[in-house]
Enzyme design. Sequence first.
Site, short mmCIF file in Angstrom:
data_model
loop_
_atom_site.label_atom_id
_atom_site.label_comp_id
_atom_site.label_asym_id
_atom_site.label_seq_id
_atom_site.Cartn_x
_atom_site.Cartn_y
_atom_site.Cartn_z
N GLU A 155 13.80 84.07 68.18
CA GLU A 155 13.30 83.17 69.23
C GLU A 155 12.44 83.94 70.24
O GLU A 155 12.74 83.97 71.45
CB GLU A 155 14.46 82.49 69.96
CG GLU A 155 15.30 81.61 69.04
CD GLU A 155 16.32 80.76 69.74
OE1 GLU A 155 16.66 79.69 69.22
OE2 GLU A 155 16.82 81.15 70.80
N GLU A 193 17.87 77.94 61.99
CA GLU A 193 19.00 77.56 62.85
C GLU A 193 18.94 76.07 63.10
O GLU A 193 17.89 75.53 63.46
CB GLU A 193 18.93 78.24 64.22
CG GLU A 193 19.34 79.67 64.23
CD GLU A 193 19.41 80.25 65.64
OE1 GLU A 193 19.77 79.53 66.58
OE2 GLU A 193 19.07 81.44 65.78
#
Length: 470
Positions: A172, A363
């Site tokens: 991320e 995810e």
Amino acid sequence: MALNFPEDFLWGGAVAANQCEGAYLADGKGLSIQDVTPKGGLGPVTPEPTEDNMKLVGIDFYNRYKEDVKLFAEMGFKVFRTSIAWSRIFPNGDDTTPNEKGLEFYDNLFDECLKYGIEPLVTISHYETPLNLAKKYDGWRDRRLIGFYETYVRTIFERYKDKVKYWLTFNEINSIVHAPFMSGGIYTEKDKLTKSDLYQAIHHELVASALATKIGHEMMPNAKIGCMILGMPVYPLTPNPDDVIKMLERDRENLLFSDVHVRGKYPAYAKRLFKEQNIEIKMEPGDEEILSNTVDFISFSYYMSICESADPTKVAGKGNLMGGVPNPYLKASEWGWQIDPKGLRYILNTLYDRYEKPLFIVENGLGAVDQLVEDETGNKTVIDDYRIQYLNDHLVQVAEAIEDGVEIMGYTTWGCIDLVSASTAELKKRYGFIYVDRNDDGTGTLERYKKKSFHWYKEVIKTNGKSLKN
Ligand code: BG6
């Protein structure tokens, strides 16, 4: 609607080292920034590790990985995403020689996966910068981090090149804008950082990421190297054109990261963004050349969407590190994250329209409080129909996107086994198919139990998605 997942679709689950391994000082590991954030990535930093930090023990994956990988294999996983804890390999981050014991651990873990035909998908840096790099250099603000990261990357590529085919450079990477300590190891408090400080650190990470891609391609011609973005589609709160412009600007805050990774240069809109926010980035000769090393695929996390509004009275709600204005049409999880399966189809399409590169959902999942109960045969389990519903609805939207023509490599659910949450460091926020008996007060046997969703996911994988309900 047809549920046509490709035959080679990579079904699996995902974890990160710092959220499950525990063993925070075992076999020569150094401290990471996670060892001093007992309340999670957005919470305060303690001078030393404290006992209330659930990550110090995690779910003891370091010692129990064989049992856990066996359970993943029983579900039929084709891929398992985990990260390498940088401070197991280079305890201080700026060491010149690696810690052999740390390297051995991942050799054993990857061998265990490969034994069952499970491909490891490895995040090189998942919110676990060595603490020394944070304290001594202020993390990624310092250009020298590029060199330390390069040494680490060369070491792990050399060591695991015959075992690991899929790599992600930074977890991320765009979250640094909201969580500079957790994401970028920046020790200076967030409100003391200027925008230039922040974007200088971002530039260093982007250069490091492109360098890893370059080195990876040179050292492992068959490997696939991807970027990893916190995916959060932005909708305008109303059709008011001012809201639409706000949405565009907010979206670009995230897209800047994938644009650089995929197109190999800063996008045109960066110029105005930097000018208006007084951002000055110092570039070294050669940086542009390094950035031109583009990724093979784009991976992202997806939990929720947000709205944007030009109306300053509309305040942001809760969310995955970066909240946004709540959407009146959506319900939220117990942690206030709004649930939006169609947002997954939307982001898959928008990213593919923009880049035409393979995508990987690395995810997705529901953090919820689970109750351990006894089934009719006396076995302990969790009847997690809410999780099954969440995952089913998101996977149906993945199938929709495939039907739309989007190229998707695979799907790994977040926290396939219960682990410590990143934002709040809680264990009661559970994502797994496997329940771990450990509580936030440190009690529990660490025993593992299969939830109802364990059997459900096994069937989904076995039928290559045909068992999903749409
Ligand atoms: C992502 C992170 O932001 O979301 C994971 O990559 C994290 O590390 C996951 O665990 C879920 O967030 P949380 O705060 O519920 O653990």
